[in-house]
Every structure is written in C-alpha cells, then in structure tokens.
Design a protein around this motif. Structure first.
Motif, PDB file in Angstrom:
ATOM      1  N   ALA A  67      11.690  14.656 -28.860  1.00 28.69           N
ATOM      2  CA  ALA A  67      11.099  14.463 -27.601  1.00 28.69           C
ATOM      3  C   ALA A  67      12.071  13.580 -26.610  1.00 28.69           C
ATOM      4  CB  ALA A  67       9.835  13.731 -27.487  1.00 28.69           C
ATOM      5  N   GLY A  68      12.730  12.639 -27.247  1.00 28.93           N
ATOM      6  CA  GLY A  68      13.687  11.788 -26.342  1.00 28.93           C
ATOM      7  C   GLY A  68      14.996  12.718 -25.641  1.00 28.93           C
ATOM      8  N   ALA A  69      15.445  13.484 -26.878  1.00 27.63           N
ATOM      9  CA  ALA A  69      16.576  14.430 -26.694  1.00 27.63           C
ATOM     10  C   ALA A  69      15.982  15.485 -25.488  1.00 27.63           C
ATOM     11  CB  ALA A  69      17.073  15.045 -27.919  1.00 27.63           C
ATOM     12  N   TRP A  70      14.899  15.974 -25.626  1.00 29.63           N
ATOM     13  CA  TRP A  70      14.318  16.999 -24.713  1.00 29.63           C
ATOM     14  C   TRP A  70      14.142  16.467 -23.287  1.00 29.63           C
ATOM     15  CZ3 TRP A  70       9.827  18.114 -28.686  1.00 29.63           C
ATOM     16  CH2 TRP A  70      10.145  19.032 -29.588  1.00 29.63           C
ATOM     17  N   ALA A  71      13.698  15.238 -23.317  1.00 28.85           N
ATOM     18  CA  ALA A  71      13.602  14.554 -21.966  1.00 28.85           C
ATOM     19  C   ALA A  71      15.145  14.381 -21.284  1.00 28.85           C
ATOM     20  CB  ALA A  71      13.064  13.231 -22.193  1.00 28.85           C
ATOM     21  N   ALA A  72      16.168  14.139 -22.185  1.00 26.68           N
ATOM     22  CA  ALA A  72      17.317  13.955 -21.389  1.00 26.68           C
ATOM     23  C   ALA A  72      17.830  15.241 -21.126  1.00 26.68           C
ATOM     24  CB  ALA A  72      18.209  13.440 -22.610  1.00 26.68           C
ATOM     25  N   ARG A  73      17.485  16.285 -21.547  1.00 23.41           N
ATOM     26  CA  ARG A  73      17.629  17.527 -21.256  1.00 23.41           C
ATOM     27  C   ARG A  73      17.039  18.278 -19.966  1.00 23.41           C
ATOM     28  NH1 ARG A  73      19.024  22.870 -25.363  1.00 23.41           N
ATOM     29  NH2 ARG A  73      19.564  24.299 -23.712  1.00 23.41           N
ATOM     30  N   TRP A  74      15.767  18.189 -20.332  1.00 25.17           N
ATOM     31  CA  TRP A  74      14.822  18.921 -19.159  1.00 25.17           C
ATOM     32  C   TRP A  74      14.012  17.967 -18.351  1.00 25.17           C
ATOM     33  CZ3 TRP A  74      13.557  21.382 -24.717  1.00 25.17           C
ATOM     34  CH2 TRP A  74      14.156  22.327 -24.918  1.00 25.17           C
ATOM     35  N   GLY A  75      14.265  16.824 -18.728  1.00 28.20           N
ATOM     36  CA  GLY A  75      13.510  15.780 -17.690  1.00 28.20           C
ATOM     37  C   GLY A  75      12.233  15.342 -18.398  1.00 28.20           C
ATOM     38  N   PHE A  76      11.840  14.071 -18.195  1.00 26.31           N
ATOM     39  CA  PHE A  76      10.514  13.365 -18.771  1.00 26.31           C
ATOM     40  C   PHE A  76       9.355  13.832 -18.218  1.00 26.31           C
ATOM     41  CE2 PHE A  76      13.908   9.794 -19.196  1.00 26.31           C
ATOM     42  CZ  PHE A  76      13.617   9.133 -20.412  1.00 26.31           C
ATOM     43  N   ARG A  77       9.405  14.295 -17.203  1.00 24.94           N
ATOM     44  CA  ARG A  77       8.025  14.909 -16.562  1.00 24.94           C
ATOM     45  C   ARG A  77       7.724  16.067 -17.283  1.00 24.94           C
ATOM     46  NH1 ARG A  77       7.258  15.864 -10.375  1.00 24.94           N
ATOM     47  NH2 ARG A  77       6.672  13.656 -10.283  1.00 24.94           N
ATOM     48  N   THR A  78       8.630  17.138 -17.721  1.00 22.14           N
ATOM     49  CA  THR A  78       8.120  18.268 -18.464  1.00 22.14           C
ATOM     50  C   THR A  78       7.541  17.697 -19.812  1.00 22.14           C
ATOM     51  OG1 THR A  78       9.810  19.569 -17.145  1.00 22.14           O
ATOM     52  CG2 THR A  78       9.128  20.381 -19.378  1.00 22.14           C
TER      53      THR A  78
END
Length: 411
Positions: A67-78
């Motif tokens: 989830a942390g890596a996804w937030a760095a890639r796609w943004g926290f909001r998503t």
C-alpha cells in the motif's frame, strides 16, 4: 503562534487523515465486542472467530508495504479510497455472515486490506509530508491521538445496539459509521499535491521501492525496532480481541468491556500527545523501550490480580496512555532514519512484523483459552516477551548508530 500559522494551509489534510484514522481504528478496535454473541449465533468457537482476526492482522501487515509503494506510485488518495470501500464491505460481510467463511472474508481479508490502505501507517505518512521536521513529531502525536477518539464512540454504540437488537445490528451500526471514512480519505488525499520535502534520509536516494527496502532491512536499529514492534502487536491485539471476553468470563457486566475499550481510547489521546511531544525532545528508540516495559508491568498487575470494575477501568486508563504513543515514535523514527519518500513503504515493513505479533496475540490467545479454559498462560507469555523486547529496544535507543548505508545498486 507562528507554528500554528504554518499548519493552517495544510489543516484540511491533517484533519482528513485524523478523522479517517479515528473512524477506522475505532471500529476495528471494537470488533472484539461481537466475539461472544457471534460465536453462539454461528456455532463456532472463540478460536474460530479469532482466527479471522489473526488473518485480518496478517493481511494488514502483509499488504501495508505494498500500500505504501502503491501510494508512492498512484497517489495516497487512490489507495485510501480503495481502503475505505473495502472497510465498508468488510463490515457488511461480517454482519451478514452465516458461518466461518463470512467471518474470515469480512472481519479478516477485507478489513485487513482496508487497514493497510487507511490505517495508522498511511495516516501518519500523510501527516508527515506537509509539515516541517521540527513540527513532525508533535503533529504525528496529534494525528495518532485522534485515532483514539473512535473507540470512545463506536464501542458504546456497538455494545448498546448488540445488547438491544443482536450482534448483527451492532455490526450494521458500524457499517453506517464506516461510510464516513470515504469523505475523510478524499480530503486527506489532497496531500498528493504537496511537494515532497528533502530531509536527507538514505532511502531518499533509493531509486525503487526494492532498493529502499534493502536499505531498511540491512540497518540494525531498524531490525531491532521491528522485533520489538512484533511484541507490541501481540500485546495490543490480545487485549482488543480478548479483554471483553475475559471480563465476561470473570462474571462481570459485558458492558464493562465496552467501557474499558472506551477508556483506553480516551487515554490514548493523552498518551499520543505526550509521546509525540517527548519524541521531539528525547531518543524515540529509548522512549519506545520504556513504553514497552511499562505496558508489560501494567499487564502483569491487572491479570495477576482479581479483576473488579474499578481496577479494570484503572487498567484501561493506564494501558490507554501506553497504547498509541507507539505510533508517533515509530513513524518519527522511520522518517528520521530513512526520509519521507519511502516512509509509508518502509513503515509498512515494520508493521508487517507488528501484525505477525498481532495475529499471534489474537489467535494464540483464543487457542490457549480453548486449550486451558483460561487466559493465564496467554498473559504470562505476553508479559515476558514485552519486558524482553522493551529492554533490548531501550538499550538500542540509547546509542547513536551510524546512518544506514546505501547499497551500490541503489546509487
């Protein structure tokens, strides 16, 4: 006043993160209220229900780094919006469960995914980004303290609905409350527009999540923190899952379990604020060690004496003060060690260890109860492990280790 003024432009982000954490953690911490009535209604054992809680914690821990890596890639909001929807669905599936499968999917997998995307790790990463390093520890304490308010509201609501109309109605009430997580996550997602500050952590220069993970997992102080964090999870989830059952087992009013969880939530506020403030002035690692030792001694006192309504509420107050104070200290340590770019992901690695302990605390406590008919061995193991972890963390935190090295591949 100048410090307050600097927070005004980012106040909507911090409020959104705090409210998101308040709602999701308050509801999650109160699921233990439904163990006894659900077990009777669904004809399953305490160990069966707590297996679902163990799966929840394992899913939360395993998915947190992603989830942390996804937030760095796609943004926290998503990521946070996905988690919000998953939490609502998880509570709905739990409330409509007809057997073990529904409990595992709802209370286990879906809520585990939601917590990875919207829980304390993500909220603290959001709160860390828009503030200065000087303000960060205090802000993390404020946001973590807000995560305590939810249990004060949700636990009494859940217990009242469950007592009056059945446990499924109590869970339905939680579904309605969980809908409020969606706008909070959207508001906190404004952080995606905030430029990433440079704080000089070694992992700031890591080009990929894999490189940042390699840096973290080769750094001894981080590994020690992970080990102690595992024991932290074991103790806390043992309590949230089994304290209401323990109170009922001892013949006291089941409402006392809800009251105790509410008191824990209230004193979480004071503890989070204090340790957030203290973390800006003294060694965060040493503070963590002292906190773990103190918490273990309080556990030994309560479970080693005959429980009464009075000492149960005193115990809840002491545990509450020592509960979420861990959150600003761990988040601040990760930011200090590695910077902000990969904070959510690296903090997720530490949280994976925490959740392994949480799974052991939830399922192990239920298994030992079913095997021996009481919680004595379970709490004794938790106390011994907590004191050991606290001493090691305290000694480590008093030193000044060299900064983490950057692997050649990351350069």
């Amino acid at each position: 006043m100048s410090s307050i003024a600097t927070l005004r432009p980012v106040a909507p982000i911090l409020i959104g993160a705090a409210m998101m954490l308040t709602l999701i953690m308050g509801l999650r911490q109160s699921i233990g209220l439904f163990v006894q009535p659900a077990v009777k209604d669904l004809a399953i054992t305490v160990a069966d229900f707590t297996l679902a809680i163990a799966i929840q914690n394992l899913a939360w821990g395993a998915l947190q780094p992603f989830a942390g890596a996804w937030a760095a890639r796609w943004g926290f909001r998503t990521v946070m919006m996905v988690g919000s929807v998953a939490f609502v669905l998880g509570m709905a599936v739990l409330g409509s469960a007809s057997g073990m499968g529904g409990v595992v999917v709802g209370a286990g997998l879906l809520i585990g995914l939601a917590l990875a995307c919207c829980g304390s790790g993500m909220a603290n990463a959001v709160a860390s980004r828009p503030v200065s390093a000087a303000m960060r520890s205090n802000v993390l304490g404020l946001v973590s303290s807000a995560g305590s308010l939810g249990a004060m509201i949700s636990a009494p609501i859940g217990q009242s609905l469950s007592s009056a109309f059945g446990w499924r109605t109590g869970v339905l009430g939680f579904v309605v409350i969980a809908l409020l997580i969606l706008p909070c996550a959207w508001l906190a997602g404004r952080v995606d527009k905030v430029p990433l500050p440079k704080v000089g952590g070694a992992a700031e220069r890591a080009g990929t999540a894999r490189d940042a993970a390699r840096i973290a997992l080769r750094y001894r102080p981080f590994l020690i923190m992970m080990g102690a964090y595992c024991v932290c999870g074991l103790q806390l989830v043992f309590l949230t899952t089994h304290l209401p059952s323990y109170i009922a087992f001892c013949g006291m009013d089941p409402m006392l379990g809800a009251q105790a969880l509410g008191v824990i939530g209230a004193f979480n506020i004071a503890g989070s604020l204090f340790f957030g403030w203290a973390g800006g002035r003294w060694s965060k690692g040493a503070l963590l060690g002292g906190l773990y030792i103190s918490r273990s001694l309080v556990l030994a006192w309560y479970f080693g004496t005959a429980p009464t309504p009075a000492n149960t509420l005193v115990f809840a107050a002491l545990m509450g003060f020592l509960w979420l104070g861990v959150s600003p200290l761990v988040s601040g340590l990760v930011a200090d060690m590695f910077g902000l770019r990969w904070q959510a992901m690296i903090q997720g690695l530490a949280f994976t260890s925490h959740q392994i302990g949480s799974a052991l605390g939830a399922f192990g406590g239920g298994w030992l109860f079913d095997a021996f008919g009481n919680y004595q061995l379970a709490w004794q193991i938790g106390v011994a492990m907590g004191i050991t972890a606290g001493v090691v963390q305290l000694v480590s935190g008093l030193g000044r280790p060299p900064p983490p090295a950057i692997p050649a591949a990351a350069g």
